[in-house]
Design a protein around this motif. Structure first.
Motif, mmCIF file in Angstrom:
data_model
loop_
_atom_site.group_PDB
_atom_site.id
_atom_site.type_symbol
_atom_site.label_atom_id
_atom_site.label_comp_id
_atom_site.label_asym_id
_atom_site.label_seq_id
_atom_site.Cartn_x
_atom_site.Cartn_y
_atom_site.Cartn_z
ATOM 1 N N ASN A 114 0.136 13.440 -10.186
ATOM 2 C CA ASN A 114 0.090 12.420 -9.135
ATOM 3 C C ASN A 114 1.144 12.715 -8.071
ATOM 4 O O ASN A 114 2.273 13.116 -8.378
ATOM 5 C CB ASN A 114 0.223 10.998 -9.703
ATOM 6 C CG ASN A 114 1.435 10.772 -10.555
ATOM 7 O OD1 ASN A 114 1.878 11.670 -11.265
ATOM 8 N ND2 ASN A 114 2.001 9.586 -10.503
ATOM 9 N N CYS A 166 -3.949 10.259 -7.463
ATOM 10 C CA CYS A 166 -3.800 10.374 -8.917
ATOM 11 C C CYS A 166 -3.927 11.832 -9.374
ATOM 12 O O CYS A 166 -4.603 12.639 -8.736
ATOM 13 C CB CYS A 166 -4.888 9.579 -9.624
ATOM 14 S SG CYS A 166 -4.776 7.798 -9.421
ATOM 15 N N CYS A 203 -7.840 5.691 -14.127
ATOM 16 C CA CYS A 203 -8.161 4.506 -13.331
ATOM 17 C C CYS A 203 -9.627 4.544 -12.880
ATOM 18 O O CYS A 203 -10.302 5.574 -12.989
ATOM 19 C CB CYS A 203 -7.232 4.413 -12.115
ATOM 20 S SG CYS A 203 -7.648 5.526 -10.774
ATOM 21 N N GLY A 204 -10.092 3.447 -12.348
ATOM 22 C CA GLY A 204 -11.497 3.346 -11.937
ATOM 23 C C GLY A 204 -11.891 4.358 -10.875
ATOM 24 O O GLY A 204 -12.975 4.950 -10.944
ATOM 25 N N CYS A 251 -10.623 7.283 -10.311
ATOM 26 C CA CYS A 251 -10.708 8.620 -10.924
ATOM 27 C C CYS A 251 -11.976 8.737 -11.764
ATOM 28 O O CYS A 251 -12.617 9.788 -11.789
ATOM 29 C CB CYS A 251 -9.475 8.915 -11.768
ATOM 30 S SG CYS A 251 -8.014 9.241 -10.759
#
Ligand code: THU
Length: 161
Positions: free
Chosen positions: A62, A73, A112-113, A115
């Motif tokens: 990141n 990210c 995460c969403g 990604c």
């Protein structure tokens, strides 16, 4: 009306010793990559490593920015880098780890969403499931055999063509 449901299998490994050599090596690369993270704001350093179908590996970490949303990210850095470097080659697996000077991360870090959405596009692009391995700084590892398991009911316009 009918009720439907997803069954989403995943695998839990107590430690790296239980993994196949290739998976353990990829996880190791992700841990190394986390050390290169630039995370002065969150102090949460994430590392990602991608194994391509041609055996090549590509890493990411990141990279944060003073204008917060401008950072990216680790998973997306690795996946974008992989696609830019090897555009015709499928992604076989992705390992994700994290480390922090502030907190103890001994349970697996899940992507995460945003990604997951990018991972789904890569899976769709190459029509090949991506194996995903998640670990914290140490501790157990969870593995998913495809992005579909992590994020069912995916938004995918190409699949409609
Ligand atoms: N981060 C990742 O690198 N991957 C994820 O899947 C979630 C979050 C980063 C973004 C930010 O730099 C830091 O972790 C804290 O959210």
């Amino acid at each position: 009306m009918k009720k439907e449901q997803f069954v989403l299998p995943y695998f839990v490994y107590d430690n790296e010793d239980e993994l196949k050599d290739q998976d353990a090596a990829l996880l190791h690369l992700a841990h190394d990559a986390a050390q290169s993270a630039y995370a002065p704001y969150s102090r949460f350093k994430v590392g990602a490593a991608v194994r391509m179908a041609n055996g090549e590996t590509v890493t990411g970490c990141n990279i944060e920015n003073a204008a917060y949303p401008s950072g990216l990210c680790a998973e997306r850095v690795a996946l974008f880098r992989a696609q830019a470097q090897f555009p015709g080659i499928a992604v076989e697996s992705l390992a994700i780890t994290a480390t922090s000077t502030e907190i103890d991360i001994s349970s697996p870090v899940a992507p995460c969403g945003a990604c997951r959405q990018v991972m789904a596009e890569v899976e769709s692009r190459y029509k090949q499931p991506i194996r995903i391995l998640c670990q914290g700084a140490k501790g157990p590892i969870v593995a998913f055999d495809s992005v579909e398991i992590l994020m069912p009911f995916t938004f995918d316009t190409l699949a409609r063509e």
